[in-house]
Design an enzyme around this catalytic site. Sequence first.
Site, PDB file in Angstrom:
ATOM      1  N   SER A 132      33.741  10.474  -0.085  1.00  0.00           N
ATOM      2  CA  SER A 132      34.994  11.228   0.007  1.00  0.00           C
ATOM      3  C   SER A 132      36.116  10.309   0.458  1.00  0.00           C
ATOM      4  O   SER A 132      35.880   9.350   1.202  1.00  0.00           O
ATOM      5  CB  SER A 132      34.861  12.373   1.013  1.00  0.00           C
ATOM      6  N   TYR A 145      33.131  14.688   9.632  1.00  0.00           N
ATOM      7  CA  TYR A 145      32.872  14.539   8.185  1.00  0.00           C
ATOM      8  C   TYR A 145      33.328  13.154   7.722  1.00  0.00           C
ATOM      9  O   TYR A 145      32.608  12.448   6.995  1.00  0.00           O
ATOM     10  CB  TYR A 145      33.649  15.646   7.468  1.00  0.00           C
TER      11      TYR A 145
END
Length: 236
Positions: A132, A145
Amino acid sequence: MKVAIIGATSGIAQEVAKLYARDGASLFLVARDAAKLDAVAADLRVRGAASVDTFVADLRGSHAEVAARAGEGLDVVLIAHGTLPDQRAVDRDPAAQREAFDLNATSVITLIAHFANVLESARHGTLAVIGSVAGDRGRRSNYVYGAAKAAVHAYCDGLRNRLAESNVALVLIKPGWVSTPMTAGLKQNPLFASAASLAHGIHTAIAKRRATVYLPGFWRWISIVIRLLPGRFVKF
Ligand SMILES: NC(=O)c1ccc[n+]([C@@H]2O[C@H](COP(=O)([O-])OP(=O)(O)OC[C@H]3O[C@@H](n4cnc5c(N)ncnc54)[C@H](OP(=O)(O)O)[C@@H]3O)[C@@H](O)[C@H]2O)c1
């Protein structure tokens, strides 16, 4: 062509699988929800997959078994599972932070390590992983995250050079925002991409054996700017 997709019920992975089904590939799908996985498999058979085998596993574990069940002759492995914790909800909860980190980093890295060995022995194949843009800079709104995705990125950068000696490619996909169940609770904005458009980018990146791919491509430039900003401006 034989393609293994780990986290096959993910919104993005389902769209990628449709493209491989259209190609007439043999698919091996892994997910934790048996009913959802059956529905995905049935759809892919109708769409033209040569065969679809499934394996139900909670990906917090079972990593060696997943790789063993996938068997030999793999051309492509895509690792796509993940979870986006509500950062504020886990801010003061170390156990929840560890749980999120373990799923997004440790389980992904362990699976990569197993499949790297399989493909390296065969001296063939492409290992693709969904990271990501969140891994490019720690931010207030998703640092657990982001830390996990950064770990996956660093791991892939190193492993890629080892695998290159065996003709195995390692493709790291770095999406920005994508409209899937993972982001259903977030406010949508014009930068959100559809899972279907992302899947085309992933399918192409794998075919071209690219190294690190931002999807859509403009996220590479957004990410450069965010990385260059002085810390006092990165409070979001
Ligand atoms: N959506 C975005 O904006 C975005 C942006 C950048 C990167 N990504 C990455 O893209 C990948 C796919 O995400 P997505 O957007 O497609 O989200 P998604 O539709 O929510 O898919 C997440 C998948 O992970 C699976 N999963 C979660 N915990 C699991 C566990 N313990 N064992 C097995 N499977 C588990 C979920 O299974 P269930 O179906 O059973 O829940 C689901 O299939 C992830 O790595 C995510 O971090 C997404």
